[in-house]
Design a protein around this motif. Structure first.
Motif, PDB file in Angstrom:
ATOM      1  N   UNK A  90      -5.117   7.598   6.671  1.00 28.26           N
ATOM      2  CA  UNK A  90      -5.289   7.997   8.074  1.00 28.26           C
ATOM      3  C   UNK A  90      -4.790   9.421   8.281  1.00 28.26           C
ATOM      4  N   UNK A  91      -5.595  10.207   8.999  1.00 30.98           N
ATOM      5  CA  UNK A  91      -5.143  11.503   9.500  1.00 30.98           C
ATOM      6  C   UNK A  91      -4.640  11.253  10.926  1.00 30.98           C
ATOM      7  N   UNK A  92      -3.352  11.383  11.162  1.00 30.84           N
ATOM      8  CA  UNK A  92      -2.815  11.039  12.488  1.00 30.84           C
ATOM      9  C   UNK A  92      -3.402  11.919  13.585  1.00 30.84           C
ATOM     10  N   UNK A  93      -3.386  11.393  14.803  1.00 29.73           N
ATOM     11  CA  UNK A  93      -3.871  12.140  15.958  1.00 29.73           C
ATOM     12  C   UNK A  93      -3.125  13.456  16.095  1.00 29.73           C
ATOM     13  N   UNK A  94      -3.845  14.488  16.528  1.00 31.91           N
ATOM     14  CA  UNK A  94      -3.296  15.823  16.802  1.00 31.91           C
ATOM     15  C   UNK A  94      -2.756  16.509  15.555  1.00 31.91           C
ATOM     16  N   UNK A  95      -3.164  16.052  14.375  1.00 31.91           N
ATOM     17  CA  UNK A  95      -2.785  16.752  13.142  1.00 31.91           C
ATOM     18  C   UNK A  95      -3.557  18.060  13.016  1.00 31.91           C
ATOM     19  N   UNK A  96      -4.801  18.064  13.469  1.00 31.48           N
ATOM     20  CA  UNK A  96      -5.644  19.257  13.386  1.00 31.48           C
ATOM     21  C   UNK A  96      -6.173  19.578  14.777  1.00 31.48           C
ATOM     22  N   UNK A  97      -6.635  20.810  14.946  1.00 35.40           N
ATOM     23  CA  UNK A  97      -7.298  21.214  16.178  1.00 35.40           C
ATOM     24  C   UNK A  97      -8.780  20.839  16.097  1.00 35.40           C
ATOM     25  N   UNK A  98      -9.456  20.847  17.247  1.00 32.65           N
ATOM     26  CA  UNK A  98     -10.893  20.608  17.258  1.00 32.65           C
ATOM     27  C   UNK A  98     -11.605  21.697  16.468  1.00 32.65           C
ATOM     28  N   UNK A  99     -12.660  21.299  15.772  1.00 33.23           N
ATOM     29  CA  UNK A  99     -13.413  22.251  14.969  1.00 33.23           C
ATOM     30  C   UNK A  99     -13.586  21.764  13.550  1.00 33.23           C
ATOM     31  N   UNK A 100     -14.147  22.612  12.675  1.00 38.34           N
ATOM     32  CA  UNK A 100     -14.388  22.204  11.289  1.00 38.34           C
ATOM     33  C   UNK A 100     -13.117  22.288  10.452  1.00 38.34           C
ATOM     34  N   UNK A 101     -12.937  21.293   9.587  1.00 37.31           N
ATOM     35  CA  UNK A 101     -11.787  21.279   8.683  1.00 37.31           C
ATOM     36  C   UNK A 101     -12.239  20.763   7.320  1.00 37.31           C
ATOM     37  N   UNK A 102     -11.591  21.287   6.287  1.00 38.05           N
ATOM     38  CA  UNK A 102     -11.947  20.904   4.927  1.00 38.05           C
ATOM     39  C   UNK A 102     -11.037  19.769   4.466  1.00 38.05           C
ATOM     40  N   UNK A 103     -11.650  18.603   4.198  1.00 38.13           N
ATOM     41  CA  UNK A 103     -10.918  17.421   3.741  1.00 38.13           C
ATOM     42  C   UNK A 103     -11.099  17.310   2.236  1.00 38.13           C
ATOM     43  N   UNK A 104      -9.984  17.173   1.520  1.00 42.60           N
ATOM     44  CA  UNK A 104     -10.010  17.196   0.058  1.00 42.60           C
ATOM     45  C   UNK A 104      -9.216  16.021  -0.499  1.00 42.60           C
ATOM     46  N   UNK A 105      -9.720  15.461  -1.601  1.00 38.11           N
ATOM     47  CA  UNK A 105      -9.012  14.401  -2.313  1.00 38.11           C
ATOM     48  C   UNK A 105      -8.768  14.866  -3.734  1.00 38.11           C
ATOM     49  N   UNK A 106      -7.510  14.859  -4.159  1.00 37.60           N
ATOM     50  CA  UNK A 106      -7.157  15.205  -5.546  1.00 37.60           C
ATOM     51  C   UNK A 106      -6.719  13.923  -6.240  1.00 37.60           C
ATOM     52  N   UNK A 107      -7.401  13.609  -7.332  1.00 36.16           N
ATOM     53  CA  UNK A 107      -7.164  12.364  -8.067  1.00 36.16           C
ATOM     54  C   UNK A 107      -6.205  12.640  -9.223  1.00 36.16           C
ATOM     55  N   UNK A 108      -5.239  11.729  -9.392  1.00 37.47           N
ATOM     56  CA  UNK A 108      -4.267  11.825 -10.489  1.00 37.47           C
ATOM     57  C   UNK A 108      -3.533  13.160 -10.444  1.00 37.47           C
ATOM     58  N   UNK A 109      -2.811  13.382  -9.345  1.00 38.15           N
ATOM     59  CA  UNK A 109      -2.132  14.662  -9.125  1.00 38.15           C
ATOM     60  C   UNK A 109      -1.058  14.953 -10.163  1.00 38.15           C
ATOM     61  N   UNK A 110      -0.475  13.893 -10.746  1.00 39.66           N
ATOM     62  CA  UNK A 110       0.601  14.095 -11.719  1.00 39.66           C
ATOM     63  C   UNK A 110       0.091  14.049 -13.156  1.00 39.66           C
ATOM     64  N   UNK A 111      -1.243  14.006 -13.348  1.00 40.17           N
ATOM     65  CA  UNK A 111      -1.837  13.900 -14.691  1.00 40.17           C
ATOM     66  C   UNK A 111      -1.262  12.717 -15.461  1.00 40.17           C
ATOM     67  N   UNK A 112      -1.113  11.592 -14.766  1.00 42.11           N
ATOM     68  CA  UNK A 112      -0.566  10.399 -15.415  1.00 42.11           C
ATOM     69  C   UNK A 112      -1.561   9.774 -16.382  1.00 42.11           C
ATOM     70  N   UNK A 113      -2.859   9.971 -16.131  1.00 44.22           N
ATOM     71  CA  UNK A 113      -3.903   9.377 -16.965  1.00 44.22           C
ATOM     72  C   UNK A 113      -4.542  10.470 -17.805  1.00 44.22           C
ATOM     73  N   UNK A 114      -4.357  10.445 -19.118  1.00 49.16           N
ATOM     74  CA  UNK A 114      -5.060  11.412 -19.975  1.00 49.16           C
ATOM     75  C   UNK A 114      -6.576  11.171 -19.883  1.00 49.16           C
ATOM     76  N   UNK A 115      -7.346  12.241 -19.576  1.00 50.49           N
ATOM     77  CA  UNK A 115      -8.780  12.103 -19.374  1.00 50.49           C
ATOM     78  C   UNK A 115      -9.545  13.057 -20.293  1.00 50.49           C
ATOM     79  N   UNK A 116     -10.798  12.680 -20.585  1.00 46.83           N
ATOM     80  CA  UNK A 116     -11.584  13.586 -21.426  1.00 46.83           C
ATOM     81  C   UNK A 116     -12.141  14.746 -20.598  1.00 46.83           C
ATOM     82  N   UNK A 117     -12.089  14.650 -19.267  1.00 47.67           N
ATOM     83  CA  UNK A 117     -12.498  15.765 -18.413  1.00 47.67           C
ATOM     84  C   UNK A 117     -11.543  15.832 -17.232  1.00 47.67           C
TER      85      UNK A 117
END
Length: 661
Positions: free
Chosen positions: A530-557
């Motif tokens: 959840x993005x809480x109410x009033x976290x951002x102003x009205x208008x366009x915003x870039x929403x991003x998801x970063x998977x495995x931020x701590x590099x816990x899973x060794x991946x081939x890519x």
């Protein structure tokens, strides 16, 4: 909202229709949202044509026929299943119909500006793209046929024979049309035909030839003839099924007997091989469709028809023909409509005005093909050097009521030379299955599950919508962000414990979720934050998801662990209208959906790729249909261009569902 059954049905039709629309608009956003691969519907074609004919009983003239009639079974010619060809046939220029007046637009909220969804930071995968791809080996380029050498060799003249096929009058009329139960014809099965053929010559009729039965000017059945000694005759009594491919109007009609239509038998005279018998038909035909009905449409025009006349099947184009070798015919009829054809129909092949092939089909699903492959043209009719006309006809008897009857016939003028036949090429090398990189490690990526709008979706947390559904969001209230992560590898992450996924807005961390690893090869995790109410102003915003931020899973890519998209947050508070009050009446919905009942609209709003059609711009009508369908499905009004585009993507996914049913 009081949703009438009629409006719900029309809305579902809107979904199916708009899912097939190729929208001509300057917005690249629509193209990106609709760029979802779809299942290519391939028709389930019928078995190879092999009519079984029982030789008619032979009796010495003028003895009467045997007491027990010998009835040949009704032959049914059927096509061979093939893959969809790609050769583009000649396309006639069609004049588009005058478009229907534009429906009154329903007032909506002021459009909100949307940033280009393609503008993503470096290293971020779009949330609208599935990351996993397969590398396919290229298909070899076909070599064009050479032009025939000229001047042509002089063909050997065909000898005149001493046989003479004729209608037989020794047992009454050569053709009798009757009802075996007596009385008038009240249904198609009431009409049966008896016919008699004699050899009035001094030489035995030998070899393969045909006996055709026509209703008016269209073939109804084709029979295989048998050997007939001089001064003997053959007959068929009780021939049925003649009207399977016809929908006759009440009144006078003719049954015509045509003996040896392709002149396969050398005869004293070919001018006495026909006989016509009239009959009266009193059965009412099927009702004529209303101008507003959505109808099927058999078409021989377009990329999928794949018309190829060549020395062998599977050629990339027409040509390379020689009178010394075989000639094969292959093409497809496309039901260019979402409406299924339930009636039987036929595909006919004509050579210089002579019917040489007749194939019978039992219906065709909307959006699919009926394929025909035939290898025996040169064995059916004598071909002389030079130009000849091949005519292909779909539904020649007009059994099917279609939205367009002008695209059922295609003619090609081709040249047959006297060169030695072109040999059938060696089989193409086996391309093998699509290849993928060897995977010894897991690979965590963004993933768009079946039915989701994107790998990252956003909607008002108060709406209590399912995961994966996009809807309008406001800066002043909580926003639910749903996302899906997949292990796009054949190797599990079972030994790696757990990993984190981080949600950011404009680069600022919002929340983190911990996901457990496991036996997950090819599987996915679907969660929400959840993005809480009033976290951002009205208008366009870039929403991003970063998977495995701590590099816990060794991946081939490790380069595809970040995905994102732009989301527009509205100003103010959600209103009753925006949440989904009863704001569009049944009358307004009917107005918005009115173009669906127009044949101009339903005939012209379709993929015109590969044709010369210059169709009107129906985008406003499509937008209104989309808004109406969105409202009926969700109970909410589409308030921004973003939500409308998302709706188009949703119904594009619904197309997959209807294809698989």
């Amino acid at each position: 909202m009081a949703k009438s059954i009629r409006n719900i049905a029309i809305a579902l039709t809107a979904l199916a229709l708009v899912a097939t629309v190729s929208c001509t608009t300057s917005s690249e956003t629509v193209d990106e949202l609709l760029a979802t691969p779809h299942v290519d519907s391939i028709a389930s074609a019928n078995p190879e044509p092999s009519p079984t004919t029982v030789p008619p009983t032979a009796t010495r003239v003028p003895a009467p026929p045997a007491p027990t009639p010998t009835i040949l079974p009704s032959p049914t010619s059927q096509p061979i299943a093939t893959s969809a060809p790609t050769v583009v046939p000649p396309t006639p220029t069609l004049v588009p119909n005058t478009p229907t007046p534009t429906a009154t637009l329903i007032p909506t909220s002021t459009p909100v500006p949307m940033p280009d969804l393609g503008e993503l930071p470096d290293g971020v995968v779009t949330a609208f793209t599935v990351s996993e791809t397969l590398e396919r080996q290229p298909t070899p380029t076909a070599t064009s046929f050479p032009e025939p050498s000229t001047p042509f060799e002089t063909p050997v003249a065909k000898e005149t024979g001493k046989a003479d096929l004729q209608p037989y009058f020794g047992n009454g009329q050569p053709v009798r049309v009757r009802n075996p139960n007596g009385g008038p014809f009240t249904k198609k099965s009431d009409l049966v035909v008896d016919f008699f053929v004699t050899n009035a010559g001094s030489e035995t009729v030998q070899g393969e030839y045909f006996i055709d039965i026509y209703i008016d000017d269209q073939i109804a059945q084709r029979w295989g003839g048998i050997n007939i000694e001089p001064n003997r005759f053959i007959y068929v009594e009780g021939g049925s099924g003649l009207l399977d491919l016809f929908d006759l109007q009440p009144g006078e009609h003719n049954v015509k007997l045509v003996i040896d239509p392709t002149n396969a038998v050398p005869e004293i005279s070919d001018g006495d091989n026909t006989y016509t018998q009239p009959f009266t038909w009193e059965v009412e035909p099927k009702p004529t469709p209303s101008p507003t009905d959505v109808l099927p449409n058999l078409s021989l025009i377009g990329d999928g028809s794949g018309i190829r006349i060549a020395p062998f099947l599977g050629a990339a184009e027409s040509g390379g023909l020689s009178v010394k070798g075989p000639t094969t015919v292959e093409f497809a009829a496309y039901n260019d409509s979402p409406v299924t054809v339930s009636d039987d129909f036929s595909l006919n092949v004509w050579f210089d005005g002579v019917l040489v092939y007749f194939a019978h089909y039992s219906g065709i699903v909307g959006g699919r093909y009926a394929y025909l492959e035939w290898e025996d043209l040169s064995s059916i009719i004598d071909i002389t050097p030079g130009e000849h006309v091949i005519k292909l006809v779909a539904d020649p008897t007009n059994t099917i009521h279609e939205s367009d009857e002008t695209d059922n016939i295609v003619e090609l003028t081709l040249t047959w030379g006297t060169d030695e036949p072109i040999a059938v090429p060696a089989p193409k090398p086996f391309l093998g299955a699509p290849t993928r990189e060897i995977q010894i490690l897991p690979n965590l990526t963004g993933f768009t599950p079946y039915g989701w709008d994107a790998a990252i979706t956003a909607n008002n947390a108060d709406f209590d919508l399912e995961q994966g559904v996009d809807a309008s969001v406001w800066a002043s209230v909580d926003t639910a962000i749903s996302f899906s992560i997949r292990n796009s590898s054949r190797t599990t992450s079972a030994t790696d414990g757990e990993f984190e996924a981080l949600l950011l807005v404009d680069g600022v961390p919002i929340d983190t979720i911990v996901l457990a690893a496991g036996n997950d090869a090819g599987s996915n995790w679907s969660e929400s934050l959840t993005i809480p109410a009033n976290t951002v102003d009205a208008g366009p915003h870039f929403v991003q998801l970063i998977i495995d931020t701590e590099d816990s899973v060794p991946e081939f890519n490790e380069s595809d662990n970040s995905l994102g998209r732009w989301i527009y947050f509205l100003d103010g508070q959600p209103t009753a209208v925006e949440i989904g009050g009863d704001v569009i009446s049944d009358e307004d919905l009917a107005t918005m959906l009115a173009p669906l009942l127009s044949t101009d609209f339903t005939d012209q709003v379709r993929d015109a790729h590969g044709s010369t059609l210059d169709l009107p711009d129906w985008f406003d009508e499509i937008e209104q249909i989309g808004r109406a369908g969105y409202y009926l499905l969700t109970g909410r009004i589409s308030t921004t261009k973003e939500s409308l585009f998302i709706f188009f993507r949703t119904i594009s996914l619904l197309r997959h569902r209807t294809t698989r049913v």
